[in-house]
Design a protein around this motif. Structure first.
Motif, PDB file in Angstrom:
ATOM      1  N   ALA A   1       0.924  -1.246  -0.016  1.00 19.30           N
ATOM      2  CA  ALA A   1       0.115  -0.069  -0.079  1.00 19.30           C
ATOM      3  C   ALA A   1       0.881   1.271   0.017  1.00 19.30           C
ATOM      4  N   GLU A   2       1.989   1.150   0.720  1.00 18.79           N
ATOM      5  CA  GLU A   2       2.914   2.433   0.955  1.00 18.79           C
ATOM      6  C   GLU A   2       3.475   2.744  -0.643  1.00 18.79           C
ATOM      7  N   GLU A   3       4.124   1.758  -1.116  1.00 20.80           N
ATOM      8  CA  GLU A   3       4.847   1.697  -2.479  1.00 20.80           C
ATOM      9  C   GLU A   3       3.822   2.308  -3.503  1.00 20.80           C
ATOM     10  N   GLY A   4       2.420   1.587  -3.441  1.00 28.23           N
ATOM     11  CA  GLY A   4       1.598   1.973  -4.418  1.00 28.23           C
ATOM     12  C   GLY A   4       0.963   3.700  -4.142  1.00 28.23           C
ATOM     13  N   ALA A   5       1.284   3.944  -2.900  1.00 28.49           N
ATOM     14  CA  ALA A   5       0.715   5.552  -2.629  1.00 28.49           C
ATOM     15  C   ALA A   5       1.795   6.376  -3.117  1.00 28.49           C
ATOM     16  N   ARG A   6       3.294   5.936  -2.988  1.00 27.96           N
ATOM     17  CA  ARG A   6       4.051   6.938  -3.284  1.00 27.96           C
ATOM     18  C   ARG A   6       4.176   7.062  -4.776  1.00 27.96           C
ATOM     19  N   GLY A   7       3.794   6.223  -5.695  1.00 27.40           N
ATOM     20  CA  GLY A   7       3.761   6.352  -7.051  1.00 27.40           C
ATOM     21  C   GLY A   7       2.318   6.997  -7.301  1.00 27.40           C
ATOM     22  N   LEU A   8       1.369   6.641  -6.674  1.00 25.14           N
ATOM     23  CA  LEU A   8       0.009   7.624  -6.904  1.00 25.14           C
ATOM     24  C   LEU A   8       0.178   8.934  -6.590  1.00 25.14           C
ATOM     25  N   PHE A   9       0.939   9.396  -5.743  1.00 23.51           N
ATOM     26  CA  PHE A   9       1.256  10.863  -5.486  1.00 23.51           C
ATOM     27  C   PHE A   9       1.788  11.546  -6.530  1.00 23.51           C
ATOM     28  N   GLN A  10       2.593  10.739  -7.169  1.00 18.67           N
ATOM     29  CA  GLN A  10       3.396  11.436  -8.545  1.00 18.67           C
ATOM     30  C   GLN A  10       2.599  11.420  -9.699  1.00 18.67           C
ATOM     31  N   SER A  11       1.635  10.395  -9.744  1.00 14.71           N
ATOM     32  CA  SER A  11       0.660  10.554 -10.822  1.00 14.71           C
ATOM     33  C   SER A  11      -0.433  11.500 -10.410  1.00 14.71           C
ATOM     34  N   VAL A  12      -0.830  11.850  -9.242  1.00 12.87           N
ATOM     35  CA  VAL A  12      -1.972  12.832  -9.017  1.00 12.87           C
ATOM     36  C   VAL A  12      -1.188  14.224  -9.236  1.00 12.87           C
ATOM     37  N   SER A  13      -0.125  14.242  -8.927  1.00 13.99           N
ATOM     38  CA  SER A  13       0.667  15.598  -9.344  1.00 13.99           C
ATOM     39  C   SER A  13       0.666  15.985 -10.794  1.00 13.99           C
ATOM     40  N   ARG A  14       0.642  14.913 -11.707  1.00 18.83           N
ATOM     41  CA  ARG A  14       0.753  15.131 -13.149  1.00 18.83           C
ATOM     42  C   ARG A  14      -0.713  15.543 -13.539  1.00 18.83           C
ATOM     43  N   LEU A  15      -1.801  14.883 -12.914  1.00 19.04           N
ATOM     44  CA  LEU A  15      -2.961  15.218 -13.455  1.00 19.04           C
ATOM     45  C   LEU A  15      -3.588  16.730 -12.751  1.00 19.04           C
ATOM     46  N   LYS A  16      -2.932  16.972 -11.762  1.00 13.52           N
ATOM     47  CA  LYS A  16      -3.477  18.152 -11.227  1.00 13.52           C
ATOM     48  C   LYS A  16      -2.796  19.423 -12.174  1.00 13.52           C
ATOM     49  N   ALA A  17      -1.661  19.030 -12.794  1.00 17.78           N
ATOM     50  CA  ALA A  17      -1.093  20.275 -13.702  1.00 17.78           C
ATOM     51  C   ALA A  17      -1.843  20.270 -15.115  1.00 17.78           C
ATOM     52  N   LEU A  18      -2.930  19.384 -15.309  1.00 12.72           N
ATOM     53  CA  LEU A  18      -3.913  19.643 -16.466  1.00 12.72           C
ATOM     54  C   LEU A  18      -4.768  20.886 -15.994  1.00 12.72           C
ATOM     55  N   PRO A  19      -5.321  21.433 -17.356  1.00 15.40           N
ATOM     56  CA  PRO A  19      -5.965  22.469 -17.045  1.00 15.40           C
ATOM     57  C   PRO A  19      -7.494  22.104 -16.195  1.00 15.40           C
ATOM     58  N   ASP A  20      -7.981  23.118 -15.514  1.00 14.13           N
ATOM     59  CA  ASP A  20      -8.871  22.847 -14.436  1.00 14.13           C
ATOM     60  C   ASP A  20     -10.123  22.446 -15.399  1.00 14.13           C
ATOM     61  N   TYR A  21     -10.507  22.807 -16.706  1.00 11.15           N
ATOM     62  CA  TYR A  21     -11.649  22.572 -17.381  1.00 11.15           C
ATOM     63  C   TYR A  21     -11.644  21.169 -18.030  1.00 11.15           C
ATOM     64  N   VAL A  22     -10.394  20.620 -17.934  1.00  6.81           N
ATOM     65  CA  VAL A  22     -10.347  19.039 -18.519  1.00  6.81           C
ATOM     66  C   VAL A  22     -11.308  18.110 -17.666  1.00  6.81           C
ATOM     67  N   GLU A  23     -12.033  17.570 -18.343  1.00  3.89           N
ATOM     68  CA  GLU A  23     -13.449  16.689 -17.796  1.00  3.89           C
ATOM     69  C   GLU A  23     -12.429  15.375 -17.466  1.00  3.89           C
ATOM     70  N   ILE A  24     -12.941  14.592 -16.286  1.00  2.00           N
ATOM     71  CA  ILE A  24     -12.461  13.501 -15.746  1.00  2.00           C
ATOM     72  C   ILE A  24     -13.366  12.382 -16.275  1.00  2.00           C
ATOM     73  N   LEU A  25     -12.911  11.176 -16.780  1.00  2.00           N
ATOM     74  CA  LEU A  25     -13.945  10.117 -17.285  1.00  2.00           C
ATOM     75  C   LEU A  25     -13.218   9.011 -16.590  1.00  2.00           C
ATOM     76  N   PRO A  26     -13.846   8.470 -15.442  1.00  2.00           N
ATOM     77  CA  PRO A  26     -13.197   7.829 -14.487  1.00  2.00           C
ATOM     78  C   PRO A  26     -13.585   6.164 -15.044  1.00  2.00           C
ATOM     79  N   GLY A  27     -12.828   5.232 -14.412  1.00  2.00           N
ATOM     80  CA  GLY A  27     -13.357   3.761 -14.859  1.00  2.00           C
ATOM     81  C   GLY A  27     -14.125   3.021 -13.696  1.00  2.00           C
TER      82      GLY A  27
END
Length: 257
Positions: A153-179
């Motif tokens: 869980a901790e290793e996954g969370a560390r990777g997820l933190f970096q992924s979240v940072s990338r998604l946050k950098a997208l423009p606010d208007y970008v729509e999210i279509l989740p799974g």
């Protein structure tokens, strides 16, 4: 642009068909269940399925991806980081999948699983700016994906933190279509509304708005719900050639945790 969203109840999941109406070419993302649903949707719209894409190797349901790709004569796409025993089209960070006037740029977004990818979609007949992003189980409406199904869980969370940072950098208007949506075992506070925007989730998604890594990891390691039934077995089936044997078993009960 053509876009169809398919909401599933057992298992709780979301699939998509998207692409270019003018060039009559589409892709299917995270297909679940009866492949004829997607084949009919493409046929009814006069489209050819060119790609079938799984955002990650799923642990909560059996993927219909390879079966659909074979039936449609399409390429089956997974992250280049996927550890599987069958051939597939490897998608790497920054790769662009072209569907006529529509493109999907691959973003490597590990954390829920090490091989997870997202797809940033642009309709070039409208603008060169991205319109929406398929986020799989990385970012969902109201929460982020659990992190312990493939690694600690901790290793996954560390990777997820970096992924979240990338998604946050997208423009606010970008729509999210989740799974996934409310009822899925892959998140904790998922909304029943199956789409959102980057900006709205920045403001109202508790996990997504955490800025400090240590705090983020503590948050993701708290209140981890019980794993999906037979998670390891299902993930193994989606990684190898065991799906037929597992598909004969009764479907696991899915409930909101």
């Amino acid at each position: 642009m053509i876009l169809r969203q398919f909401l599933h109840a057992g298992p709780v999941a979301i699939s998509y068909l998207f692409g270019c109406g003018g060039k009559a070419t589409v892709a299917v993302v995270d297909p679940v269940g009866d492949i004829n649903v997607y084949l009919r949707a493409a046929e009814d719209a006069g489209m050819r399925i060119h790609f079938v894409i799984d955002t990650h190797v799923h642990a909560d349901h059996l993927s219909a991806g390879r079966t659909l790709a074979a039936a449609a004569g399409a390429e089956y796409v997974l992250s280049a980081n996927a550890d599987v025993s069958f051939p597939f089209k490897a998608a790497r960070d920054g790769d662009v999948l072209t569907l006529g006037n529509v493109t999907a740029t691959v973003l490597h977004t590990p954390g829920h699983t090490p091989e997870h990818l997202s797809l940033l979609v642009t309709d070039h007949t409208r603008t060169e700016e991205p319109w929406f992003v398929f986020t799989g189980h990385t970012l969902m409406v109201g929460d982020l994906g659990r992190t312990e199904l493939a690694v600690s869980a901790e290793e996954g969370a560390r990777g997820l933190f970096q992924s979240v940072s990338r998604l946050k950098a997208l423009p606010d208007y970008v729509e999210i279509l989740p799974g996934a949506h409310a009822g899925s075992v892959c998140g904790r506070r998922l909304s029943g509304k199956p789409w959102s925007t980057i900006g709205f989730e920045k403001r109202h998604n508790e996990a997504f708005r955490i800025e400090e890594e240590a705090e983020f990891i503590r948050f993701m390691l708290a209140e981890i719900p019980p794993p999906p039934p037979e998670a390891a077995v299902i993930r193994a089936a989606n990684s190898a050639l065991e799906a037929a044997a597992i598909s004969r078993r009764p479907a696991p009960h899915q409930s909101r945790q």
